[in-house]
Write an enzyme that holds these catalytic residues in place. Structure first.
Site, PDB file in Angstrom:
ATOM      1  N   GLY B 185       0.801  -1.222   0.000  1.00  0.00           N
ATOM      2  CA  GLY B 185       0.000   0.000   0.000  1.00  0.00           C
ATOM      3  C   GLY B 185       0.831   1.269   0.000  1.00  0.00           C
ATOM      4  O   GLY B 185       0.343   2.330  -0.377  1.00  0.00           O
ATOM      5  N   HIS B 186       2.084   1.160   0.437  1.00  0.00           N
ATOM      6  CA  HIS B 186       2.983   2.315   0.400  1.00  0.00           C
ATOM      7  C   HIS B 186       4.126   2.004  -0.546  1.00  0.00           C
ATOM      8  O   HIS B 186       5.086   1.344  -0.176  1.00  0.00           O
ATOM      9  CB  HIS B 186       3.518   2.617   1.792  1.00  0.00           C
ATOM     10  CG  HIS B 186       4.181   3.973   1.906  1.00  0.00           C
ATOM     11  ND1 HIS B 186       5.062   4.468   0.959  1.00  0.00           N
ATOM     12  CD2 HIS B 186       4.082   4.937   2.853  1.00  0.00           C
ATOM     13  CE1 HIS B 186       5.468   5.666   1.325  1.00  0.00           C
ATOM     14  NE2 HIS B 186       4.886   5.983   2.455  1.00  0.00           N
ATOM     15  N   HIS B 261      -1.944   9.971  -1.055  1.00  0.00           N
ATOM     16  CA  HIS B 261      -0.808  10.267  -0.181  1.00  0.00           C
ATOM     17  C   HIS B 261       0.383  10.713  -1.038  1.00  0.00           C
ATOM     18  O   HIS B 261       0.830   9.994  -1.924  1.00  0.00           O
ATOM     19  CB  HIS B 261      -0.498   8.979   0.577  1.00  0.00           C
ATOM     20  CG  HIS B 261       0.509   9.086   1.664  1.00  0.00           C
ATOM     21  ND1 HIS B 261       1.859   9.091   1.429  1.00  0.00           N
ATOM     22  CD2 HIS B 261       0.370   9.167   3.010  1.00  0.00           C
ATOM     23  CE1 HIS B 261       2.506   9.161   2.589  1.00  0.00           C
ATOM     24  NE2 HIS B 261       1.627   9.213   3.557  1.00  0.00           N
ATOM     25  N   GLU B 313      -2.336  13.161   4.246  1.00  0.00           N
ATOM     26  CA  GLU B 313      -0.945  13.522   3.979  1.00  0.00           C
ATOM     27  C   GLU B 313      -0.731  13.670   2.478  1.00  0.00           C
ATOM     28  O   GLU B 313       0.286  13.221   1.946  1.00  0.00           O
ATOM     29  CB  GLU B 313       0.018  12.466   4.534  1.00  0.00           C
ATOM     30  CG  GLU B 313      -0.077  12.300   6.045  1.00  0.00           C
ATOM     31  CD  GLU B 313       1.103  11.512   6.617  1.00  0.00           C
ATOM     32  OE1 GLU B 313       1.770  12.033   7.518  1.00  0.00           O
ATOM     33  OE2 GLU B 313       1.357  10.383   6.159  1.00  0.00           O
ATOM     34  N   GLU B 329       4.680  17.725   3.384  1.00  0.00           N
ATOM     35  CA  GLU B 329       5.630  16.925   4.165  1.00  0.00           C
ATOM     36  C   GLU B 329       7.026  16.974   3.547  1.00  0.00           C
ATOM     37  O   GLU B 329       7.179  16.920   2.328  1.00  0.00           O
ATOM     38  CB  GLU B 329       5.104  15.476   4.219  1.00  0.00           C
ATOM     39  CG  GLU B 329       5.968  14.567   5.067  1.00  0.00           C
ATOM     40  CD  GLU B 329       5.465  13.121   5.077  1.00  0.00           C
ATOM     41  OE1 GLU B 329       4.291  12.891   4.722  1.00  0.00           O
ATOM     42  OE2 GLU B 329       6.268  12.238   5.420  1.00  0.00           O
ATOM     43  N   CYS B 331       9.223  14.671   3.447  1.00  0.00           N
ATOM     44  CA  CYS B 331       9.436  13.465   2.643  1.00  0.00           C
ATOM     45  C   CYS B 331       8.817  13.587   1.254  1.00  0.00           C
ATOM     46  O   CYS B 331       9.333  13.015   0.296  1.00  0.00           O
ATOM     47  CB  CYS B 331       8.834  12.242   3.339  1.00  0.00           C
ATOM     48  SG  CYS B 331       9.819  11.606   4.702  1.00  0.00           S
ATOM     49  N   CYS B 397       9.932   9.546   9.796  1.00  0.00           N
ATOM     50  CA  CYS B 397      10.334   9.227   8.421  1.00  0.00           C
ATOM     51  C   CYS B 397      11.192  10.325   7.810  1.00  0.00           C
ATOM     52  O   CYS B 397      12.087  10.055   7.014  1.00  0.00           O
ATOM     53  CB  CYS B 397       9.104   8.968   7.557  1.00  0.00           C
ATOM     54  SG  CYS B 397       7.870  10.272   7.628  1.00  0.00           S
ATOM     55  N   CYS B 398      10.895  11.602   8.171  1.00  0.00           N
ATOM     56  CA  CYS B 398      11.566  12.698   7.471  1.00  0.00           C
ATOM     57  C   CYS B 398      13.042  12.853   7.809  1.00  0.00           C
ATOM     58  O   CYS B 398      13.855  13.034   6.889  1.00  0.00           O
ATOM     59  CB  CYS B 398      10.822  14.010   7.715  1.00  0.00           C
ATOM     60  SG  CYS B 398       9.121  14.010   7.113  1.00  0.00           S
TER      61      CYS B 398
END
Lengths: 638, 638
Positions: B185-186, B261, B313, B329, B331, B397-398
């Site tokens: 999914g990501h 996203h 997001e 974001e 990222c 994550c960033c």
């Protein structure tokens, strides 16, 4: 201002003595009675809120436990229904009201306790979390329902039940030895107890209210810390971080800013205002005046919406009034009206009536769709087109709150003094008002709020002298009074009211002419989001522009308004539109797009903003009753 | 544009061949190496992310289960650390990198599976929820780490482990009988597998990437519906409502809008661009170009921020670009750079380099404080003063994503073609670049981005002919080229590049002069929030105004800017401020408040906006490095 006495000099005329016949409220009251109240009853039945009073002990414990304040919704429904009943007999509604009253009574425990969740679902948690779990809030709404039920039906059964509950609470909480020093995290019971005292004459309810207001925010130790620790939890982990959220951060007399959850703040302040009067306590009235100043001068939307933040459903900082993300809960505007109604009665100061009017005609009634069965919980002042009213909410606090205010709206029109009649609002109505003990028939004819021409026919039983105080609204810059056709050279208003003292003959006619031009409103330079912007108002009505009226403009902020052009907007009443509204029409300036293409998002050349566009503005309160789309109150000023 | 071939004509010069020495990036790279990377290591240890690879089976199951994608953070840290190592030997860091690599390898299961959460915590849930549970996302980041580790150290152990994991995934998922037709999914693994293919030469990794990209979004039935039903849940109850969130709403070749996203979208598109090249598939390149157009022409902030909404997001609708509530974001900006870097290599079109530059100098590096250890996750274009960088995030994550880009920033400066040298960015550096197989020493001297004067000394081993393509940035309106001091009458740029073909002698000097005036930027009329507003840019740098530079102005939106005055803003370099920045200074117009009082929130008279105020603008990317306060990029235009 030095407060000399904290007794109210005015007494509101109850809605039962006033019959609205105006084009704005009367149809809404009728829809409330015939559509909204039945709709809400069905929703309450369908969502189990009324069935909860059956105390079915096999109900599953929801996880996580949310919305444990469900008893308050049937209570507010009952209050609304009782008010409707009090002005218009309706055997079917009467029967329903009685059934719900009986159901509530049936859930009362032998010790007087009355809360479905903490009887049937989590009995071991009774009074274990006053901060978060709303038991006193629910009790308050049940008490208000009981008072309304008693007034409408003359029956005492629900009133007696709630008086017993009050006695039980007073036996549990207080400063006396053996009692706990608690108070509810969501104020409401404080004002309800004062109503219960007046309905029963039993001063113990008033004493309990005083305790609950004065104990609130005391520390060393703080009661909420004590109960959190008793539950084995950590006070530092309170999600809202500050007891401001529960109006328990400081004793009321020490507060200087209106903070926290907006509805909680306003309900508490209603109780504070009531106690100031009951105990003739200037320190409480001063607290009201101080917080009112902060609220109205730094923290209120033009619509009477309050509480900009979704996070705490409440207040943030001075001058923080974003339009599109405004929370401005319908219930908060209602509570604002309730508080100002109480403050107005102290000395008849029009500044309080101004707030009531501004809120009722804008941020309050925006909460209800014209069809009577769709509601806004949140009332922003701009929308990208995705904000719409819905038939119900998971937390349905607003719908029955709108219902009870609408059904009792007559409460706000008049007050009386020792030998005085106060006229606060000019919605068309007929009323029978006891002035100094003797009835005066009042026939007020107007097309308010669409028109400022008001005719008031006063008919005492026989000729007699008394003072009539006529409110000159804060928005009104030109006005004129005639009595029996002859101009009166009235003095300038004092505290927003012009006083006419004379011997009134039956059938005397006062004509009041309130200039109702199109006005432009600017916000204080400290309001971040509104600089270089203007809003448009006429009379008490704040206007907005909706996307549905501006076809082809995919973005309403492309439209800028020139103040000179706005002042010349045409005023056009449309009986066929949106339940009958007065539109404003004129020309705006449009950011042109003929020299842009879809492959350029940013560029170095200024758009040539020379286009013009016809603009139609509608009252803010009726937006989102047609095709879904954008809405905007504050426009860029050209 | 008709796509003829989907093979890349350019090859990026790896960062290992480029040494930055500019005033902007070189110090940040050094801080990244000496502060950020050690800081992140400590945070990863302290939060248990590295310890997770010990597979302690007694760890408690968190409830609710969140952040089960923790393996990706040490992976990204390892990638960043390996890049740092590749340019600067550091025995201590080398040892740490090796330890982390060994720890990761130690968690691999006998079948090749490598995920700490679904090994130690919820082994029964392995591959049960591809939509939400990020196993393939974590696998992708581990693969990227393995490639970086191999490149930096020459060791194969982690590379081999991840190749085994890839083989296991390929044996589990695919269109062949007996395999499941799932995909994560990501997205992230898709681009990682292409890197793994290049590092190992094993085409099976490429084949798996192709399957994962092409299976995605196929329906009838939709894989995510199937797995949801298998878990006994209801597909209709997916919180995000649409598989757009997971980039699984439609096959990639059928997509027309960039949705869902933002990071997921961009990582997927990186993989799509890679596969277009690898398989010479014009339909994939066309998908990239179509979605790129929608993104850049309708959905991108001026700073290179993308994804306005906190809710998903990600993306909302065309032209929805609110400034204060922008999510943007860090990222997502990183992934935007990665995608444009891939697109740039196809045909050397400057529009892609423009996006890389705009993003790197603004919305990417805003994510990192000057101290190297505070981070923005969210990069709004206006702030009321409450938005600040923090040392870490629950979902971190960033930070390591910033770290890996900074450490490998040299990747973005140059490309080569068959007999071509492409110069994309003008940060000062020295490089050794193989052009047509033979080395050319490049010494680029500049004070970029503060100054547009660029000197490039080219030293081939012997005199030889090749083409040099010099990018003329999209923001640049006047430019000039000199070779060995003599003006060159160059043709207009083609696709954003000027080409100089000649026989280059060792020591030849190209001088490029890029006009760097103060520019005013306007947004498309359809952007709701930016009408009547302007932004200020100089070179690639977007400017903002911070409250700390405007004492006494409690609300920055009180300041309006007159375009004529902005064009005359003085340009002032301050080596002592914010790590060395060029400020813009001039005069703005201030909404006056001397005729307002604190007891008036709204009024009928327009504020007399005749005040003027000195205005200081700083680069957006360095805001919130001094006293906390307001910030604003878009100003009202006078």
């Amino acid at each position: 201002m030095t407060t000399q006495s904290a007794r109210r000099q005015l007494t509101p005329v109850p809605f039962t003595d006033v019959r609205l016949g105006d084009p704005f409220w009367a149809p809404r009251q009728e829809i409330n009675r015939t559509v909204t109240i039945p709709h809400m009853y069905r929703m309450l039945v369908d969502t189990g809120r009324i069935g909860a009073f059956d105390l079915d002990f096999s109900r599953e414990l929801p996880a996580p436990i949310v919305l444990i304040f469900g008893d308050s919704d049937p209570a507010k429904w009952l209050e609304a229904a009782a008010y409707a009943l009090a002005t218009q007999p309706d055997p079917e509604l009467h029967k329903l009201v009685d059934e719900v009253a009986d159901k509530i009574i049936s859930a009362q425990q032998p010790d007087g306790y009355l809360n479905t969740h903490f009887t049937a679902i989590q009995p071991d948690m009774r009074w274990k979390n006053l901060r978060d779990w709303h038991e006193m809030y629910c009790a308050g709404h049940l008490m208000e329902a009981a008072v309304a039920h008693h007034q409408a039906t003359g029956e005492r059964k629900l009133l007696d039940a709630l008086a017993r509950y009050s006695d039980y609470i007073a036996a549990t909480f207080g400063r006396e030895p053996g009692k706990r020093r608690g108070y509810g995290g969501h104020p409401e019971i404080e004002l309800a107890l004062v109503r219960l005292y007046h309905a029963t004459g039993d001063e113990r309810h008033l004493t309990l209210s005083k305790y609950l207001v004065e104990e609130r925010g005391q520390s060393d130790p703080h009661y909420y810390d004590v109960e959190v620790v008793a539950r084995g939890e950590d006070p530092a982990k309170f999600w809202a971080r500050s007891y401001e959220y529960c109006q328990a951060h400081a004793p009321i007399r020490e507060q200087t800013k209106v903070v926290g959850h907006a509805v909680r703040a306003m309900y508490l302040m209603c109780g504070v205002a009531d106690l100031a009067h009951e105990y003739d306590d200037p320190s409480l009235l001063e607290a009201c005046e101080r917080l009112w100043g902060n609220l109205v001068h730094q923290r209120m939307y033009l619509t009477g919406g309050i509480g900009p933040s979704r996070h705490n459903e409440g207040f943030t900082t001075d001058y923080d009034l974003p339009d599109e993300s405004a929370y401005a809960e319908t219930c908060a505007s209602i509570a604002l009206v309730m508080w100002n109604q109480r403050l107005l009665q102290f000395r008849g100061e029009g500044k309080y009536a101004d707030i009531i009017e501004q809120t009722l005609y804008n941020g309050f009634i925006s909460g209800l769709a014209l069809d009577g069965k769709h509601f806004f919980y949140v009332n922003p002042l701009a929308s990208a087109g995705t904000h719409h009213r819905t038939p119900w909410f998971v937390c349905p606090c607003c719908p029955p709150n709108v219902g009870r205010i609408l059904a009792s709206l007559g409460d706000y029109l008049y007050s009386t003094g020792p030998n005085d009649l106060w006229v606060h609002f000019y919605a068309q109505n007929s009323a029978s008002i006891a002035v100094a003990g003797s009835p005066v028939q009042v026939q007020l004819t107007s097309n308010y709020p669409w028109d400022g021409e008001v005719r008031i026919e006063l008919t005492p039983e026989t000729a007699r002298a008394f003072a009539v105080h006529l409110r000159i609204p804060g928005w009104c810059q030109q006005w004129q009074i005639r009595i029996n056709g002859a101009s009166v050279d009235a003095d300038a208003p004092v505290n927003g009211y012009v006083t006419v003292e004379r011997t009134w003959q039956p059938g005397d006619v006062v004509e009041l002419s309130l200039g109702m031009s199109v006005q432009i409103v600017w916000a204080h330079p400290a309001v971040r989001q509104m600089q270089g912007r203007l809003a448009v108002q006429r009379g008490p009505i704040v206007y907005c522009v909706e996307g549905v009226d501006q076809p082809g403009v995919e973005n309403l902020d492309r439209i800028a308004l020139d103040p000179e052009q706005v002042r010349n907007f045409s005023v056009e009443h449309r009986a066929d539109l949106l339940g009958g509204v007065t539109l404003l029409r004129g020309t705006g300036i449009l950011v042109a797009d003929d020299d842009w293409d879809s492959a350029t998002l940013y560029r170095r050349d200024r758009p040539s903003a020379t286009g013009s566009i016809p603009v139609t503005a509608v009252p803010y309160c009726v937006w989102d009753n047609r095709a879904a789309g954008e809405m905007r109150v504050w426009f860029r000023a050209a």
